[in-house]
Scaffold this motif. Sequence first.
Motif, PDB file in Angstrom:
ATOM      1  N   LEU A 143       0.815  -1.221   0.000  1.00  0.00           N
ATOM      2  CA  LEU A 143       0.000   0.000   0.000  1.00  0.00           C
ATOM      3  C   LEU A 143       0.845   1.266   0.000  1.00  0.00           C
ATOM      4  CD1 LEU A 143      -2.779  -1.136   2.494  1.00  0.00           C
ATOM      5  CD2 LEU A 143      -2.872  -1.095  -0.007  1.00  0.00           C
ATOM      6  N   GLU A 144       2.111   1.147   0.376  1.00  0.00           N
ATOM      7  CA  GLU A 144       3.010   2.304   0.341  1.00  0.00           C
ATOM      8  C   GLU A 144       3.567   2.563  -1.061  1.00  0.00           C
ATOM      9  OE1 GLU A 144       5.917   1.383   3.281  1.00  0.00           O
ATOM     10  OE2 GLU A 144       4.577   1.844   4.974  1.00  0.00           O
ATOM     11  N   GLN A 145       3.335   1.646  -1.987  1.00  0.00           N
ATOM     12  CA  GLN A 145       3.770   1.871  -3.370  1.00  0.00           C
ATOM     13  C   GLN A 145       2.961   3.030  -3.970  1.00  0.00           C
ATOM     14  OE1 GLN A 145       6.256  -0.117  -5.067  1.00  0.00           O
ATOM     15  NE2 GLN A 145       6.593  -0.845  -2.973  1.00  0.00           N
ATOM     16  N   SER A 146       3.665   3.999  -4.522  1.00  0.00           N
ATOM     17  CA  SER A 146       2.988   5.208  -5.017  1.00  0.00           C
ATOM     18  C   SER A 146       2.048   4.919  -6.183  1.00  0.00           C
ATOM     19  CB  SER A 146       4.031   6.256  -5.444  1.00  0.00           C
ATOM     20  OG  SER A 146       4.868   5.743  -6.472  1.00  0.00           O
ATOM     21  N   ASN A 147       2.265   3.805  -6.872  1.00  0.00           N
ATOM     22  CA  ASN A 147       1.447   3.489  -8.048  1.00  0.00           C
ATOM     23  C   ASN A 147       0.362   2.462  -7.756  1.00  0.00           C
ATOM     24  OD1 ASN A 147       3.139   1.332  -7.648  1.00  0.00           O
ATOM     25  ND2 ASN A 147       3.870   1.192  -9.767  1.00  0.00           N
ATOM     26  N   PHE A 148       0.091   2.181  -6.475  1.00  0.00           N
ATOM     27  CA  PHE A 148      -0.856   1.104  -6.157  1.00  0.00           C
ATOM     28  C   PHE A 148      -2.232   1.336  -6.771  1.00  0.00           C
ATOM     29  CE2 PHE A 148      -4.318  -0.514  -3.479  1.00  0.00           C
ATOM     30  CZ  PHE A 148      -4.099  -1.872  -3.633  1.00  0.00           C
ATOM     31  N   TRP A 149      -2.763   2.552  -6.667  1.00  0.00           N
ATOM     32  CA  TRP A 149      -4.132   2.786  -7.107  1.00  0.00           C
ATOM     33  C   TRP A 149      -4.261   2.779  -8.625  1.00  0.00           C
ATOM     34  CZ3 TRP A 149      -7.362   1.906  -3.422  1.00  0.00           C
ATOM     35  CH2 TRP A 149      -6.961   2.142  -2.100  1.00  0.00           C
ATOM     36  N   GLU A 150      -3.209   3.177  -9.336  1.00  0.00           N
ATOM     37  CA  GLU A 150      -3.253   3.194 -10.802  1.00  0.00           C
ATOM     38  C   GLU A 150      -2.832   1.862 -11.409  1.00  0.00           C
ATOM     39  OE1 GLU A 150      -2.470   7.523 -12.556  1.00  0.00           O
ATOM     40  OE2 GLU A 150      -0.769   6.766 -11.405  1.00  0.00           O
ATOM     41  N   TYR A 151      -1.799   1.249 -10.812  1.00  0.00           N
ATOM     42  CA  TYR A 151      -1.250   0.016 -11.366  1.00  0.00           C
ATOM     43  C   TYR A 151      -1.045  -1.008 -10.245  1.00  0.00           C
ATOM     44  CZ  TYR A 151      -0.168   3.329 -15.092  1.00  0.00           C
ATOM     45  OH  TYR A 151      -0.250   4.301 -16.059  1.00  0.00           O
ATOM     46  N   PRO A 152      -2.138  -1.554  -9.729  1.00  0.00           N
ATOM     47  CA  PRO A 152      -2.014  -2.470  -8.581  1.00  0.00           C
ATOM     48  C   PRO A 152      -1.156  -3.696  -8.862  1.00  0.00           C
ATOM     49  CG  PRO A 152      -4.265  -2.443  -9.450  1.00  0.00           C
ATOM     50  CD  PRO A 152      -3.537  -1.309 -10.088  1.00  0.00           C
ATOM     51  N   LYS A 153      -1.226  -4.240 -10.080  1.00  0.00           N
ATOM     52  CA  LYS A 153      -0.430  -5.425 -10.387  1.00  0.00           C
ATOM     53  C   LYS A 153       1.063  -5.116 -10.276  1.00  0.00           C
ATOM     54  CE  LYS A 153       0.341  -9.038 -13.851  1.00  0.00           C
ATOM     55  NZ  LYS A 153      -0.105  -9.615 -15.159  1.00  0.00           N
ATOM     56  N   LEU A 154       1.482  -3.995 -10.833  1.00  0.00           N
ATOM     57  CA  LEU A 154       2.886  -3.595 -10.764  1.00  0.00           C
ATOM     58  C   LEU A 154       3.300  -3.330  -9.322  1.00  0.00           C
ATOM     59  CD1 LEU A 154       5.474  -2.863 -12.295  1.00  0.00           C
ATOM     60  CD2 LEU A 154       4.583  -0.523 -12.511  1.00  0.00           C
ATOM     61  N   ALA A 155       2.427  -2.670  -8.564  1.00  0.00           N
ATOM     62  CA  ALA A 155       2.732  -2.348  -7.167  1.00  0.00           C
ATOM     63  C   ALA A 155       2.885  -3.607  -6.324  1.00  0.00           C
ATOM     64  CB  ALA A 155       1.642  -1.447  -6.587  1.00  0.00           C
ATOM     65  N   ILE A 156       2.010  -4.574  -6.534  1.00  0.00           N
ATOM     66  CA  ILE A 156       2.089  -5.829  -5.772  1.00  0.00           C
ATOM     67  C   ILE A 156       3.390  -6.556  -6.096  1.00  0.00           C
ATOM     68  CG2 ILE A 156       1.056  -8.119  -5.483  1.00  0.00           C
ATOM     69  CD1 ILE A 156      -1.692  -6.718  -6.012  1.00  0.00           C
ATOM     70  N   GLY A 157       3.728  -6.643  -7.373  1.00  0.00           N
ATOM     71  CA  GLY A 157       4.965  -7.311  -7.764  1.00  0.00           C
ATOM     72  C   GLY A 157       6.194  -6.626  -7.181  1.00  0.00           C
ATOM     73  N   ASN A 158       6.225  -5.290  -7.251  1.00  0.00           N
ATOM     74  CA  ASN A 158       7.359  -4.546  -6.702  1.00  0.00           C
ATOM     75  C   ASN A 158       7.482  -4.750  -5.196  1.00  0.00           C
ATOM     76  OD1 ASN A 158       8.052  -3.517  -9.196  1.00  0.00           O
ATOM     77  ND2 ASN A 158       6.992  -1.568  -8.912  1.00  0.00           N
ATOM     78  N   ALA A 159       6.344  -4.775  -4.512  1.00  0.00           N
ATOM     79  CA  ALA A 159       6.366  -4.942  -3.057  1.00  0.00           C
ATOM     80  C   ALA A 159       6.829  -6.341  -2.662  1.00  0.00           C
ATOM     81  CB  ALA A 159       4.989  -4.650  -2.468  1.00  0.00           C
ATOM     82  N   TYR A 160       6.423  -7.348  -3.409  1.00  0.00           N
ATOM     83  CA  TYR A 160       6.916  -8.707  -3.139  1.00  0.00           C
ATOM     84  C   TYR A 160       8.441  -8.739  -3.246  1.00  0.00           C
ATOM     85  CZ  TYR A 160       2.770 -11.767  -2.760  1.00  0.00           C
ATOM     86  OH  TYR A 160       1.642 -12.434  -2.314  1.00  0.00           O
ATOM     87  N   HIS A 161       8.978  -8.131  -4.308  1.00  0.00           N
ATOM     88  CA  HIS A 161      10.432  -8.148  -4.509  1.00  0.00           C
ATOM     89  C   HIS A 161      11.164  -7.362  -3.419  1.00  0.00           C
ATOM     90  CE1 HIS A 161      10.329 -10.300  -8.233  1.00  0.00           C
ATOM     91  NE2 HIS A 161       9.588  -9.407  -8.845  1.00  0.00           N
ATOM     92  N   SER A 162      10.679  -6.167  -3.119  1.00  0.00           N
ATOM     93  CA  SER A 162      11.367  -5.334  -2.126  1.00  0.00           C
ATOM     94  C   SER A 162      11.284  -5.956  -0.738  1.00  0.00           C
ATOM     95  CB  SER A 162      10.784  -3.919  -2.112  1.00  0.00           C
ATOM     96  OG  SER A 162       9.420  -3.922  -1.733  1.00  0.00           O
ATOM     97  N   THR A 163      10.166  -6.620  -0.430  1.00  0.00           N
ATOM     98  CA  THR A 163      10.030  -7.279   0.873  1.00  0.00           C
ATOM     99  C   THR A 163      10.993  -8.454   0.972  1.00  0.00           C
ATOM    100  OG1 THR A 163       7.698  -6.637   1.002  1.00  0.00           O
ATOM    101  CG2 THR A 163       8.425  -8.424   2.441  1.00  0.00           C
ATOM    102  N   ASP A 164      11.109  -9.225  -0.101  1.00  0.00           N
ATOM    103  CA  ASP A 164      12.054 -10.342  -0.097  1.00  0.00           C
ATOM    104  C   ASP A 164      13.484  -9.828   0.077  1.00  0.00           C
ATOM    105  OD1 ASP A 164      12.617 -13.194  -0.426  1.00  0.00           O
ATOM    106  OD2 ASP A 164      13.537 -12.630  -2.319  1.00  0.00           O
ATOM    107  N   LYS A 165      13.818  -8.725  -0.562  1.00  0.00           N
ATOM    108  CA  LYS A 165      15.156  -8.142  -0.432  1.00  0.00           C
ATOM    109  C   LYS A 165      15.441  -7.743   1.007  1.00  0.00           C
ATOM    110  CE  LYS A 165      18.112  -4.459  -2.259  1.00  0.00           C
ATOM    111  NZ  LYS A 165      18.179  -3.272  -3.170  1.00  0.00           N
ATOM    112  N   LEU A 166      14.451  -7.133   1.670  1.00  0.00           N
ATOM    113  CA  LEU A 166      14.621  -6.743   3.072  1.00  0.00           C
ATOM    114  C   LEU A 166      14.818  -7.962   3.973  1.00  0.00           C
ATOM    115  CD1 LEU A 166      11.970  -3.898   3.431  1.00  0.00           C
ATOM    116  CD2 LEU A 166      14.444  -3.655   3.738  1.00  0.00           C
ATOM    117  N   ILE A 167      14.077  -9.025   3.702  1.00  0.00           N
ATOM    118  CA  ILE A 167      14.217 -10.255   4.494  1.00  0.00           C
ATOM    119  C   ILE A 167      15.632 -10.819   4.348  1.00  0.00           C
ATOM    120  CG2 ILE A 167      13.464 -12.666   4.655  1.00  0.00           C
ATOM    121  CD1 ILE A 167      10.630 -11.641   3.893  1.00  0.00           C
TER     122      ILE A 167
END
Length: 293
Positions: A102-126
Amino acid sequence: MVNSVMEADRSGLLSKIKRAICCNSPPPDTGKGKCKSKSSINRVSHGFHLVEGKSGHNMEDYHVAEYRKINGHSLGLFAIFDGHLGDRVPSYLKENLFNNILEQSNFWEYPKLAIGNAYHSTDKLILENAVELGPGGSTAVTAIVIDGKDLWIANVGDSRAVVCERGSANQLTVDHEPHSERKRIEKQGGFVTTLPGDVPRVNGQLAVARAFGDQSLKAHLSSEPDIRHVPIDSTIEFVILASDGLWKVMKNQEAVDLVKSIKDPQMAARRLTAEALARKSKDDISCIVIRFG
């Protein structure tokens, strides 16, 4: 000045990790958590139930089931995280993955892209914080319901989402099994074993080809989610999210048929876990049922 800012950022991240590690999921045998949300489009309700398995380790499944109001929108956020080699990674995901989406700036316009980016960034943090979070990992299946009219499903691993549409089961996720991604794994320097009496495993260890975490295997694992969008109309009755503790012993249509006449989603979730236990599932079993209309 730059060093102090970096230290502050790292301190904040470590605090989030510690909170995630200390935040246990609800007791798996309570079944509490049924609640309802009315959106401007469709009524959404859910129920969940988690049961600790008999595999000789502590409960490693976590779930999310909550509603938020953001920017005038009503969001339903649901997830099952099935951990392995401990519960720190799924616990971290429970506390952080949806926030990262939900913190992805493009979530409301491009939810698919935002979800994919968040999965990747979360995995990187882990992976960057493996010292705090340990060597383990987790599968995930997530569902976001927007204003009761749009459903976004994503997954890595073998936790699964199945929708009941006009009484028929339709699997919305992809089971990321090692044998189906053998070429990619081997191209990245790994291998897939299939020993008699066992399931295929990446490097003889992990029974899924995609997951969060798992630092020692990450060179051969992917955190790329499969993402589906489903418009919610009158033909969509309910969705089942569940860990493989359910799907190992139950086919998609069997699960749908078992609960399609049960209007209370809490009772439906309990019925599914009870049936999985009756079918001798030994794994942790986590289930969320989301009803529409």
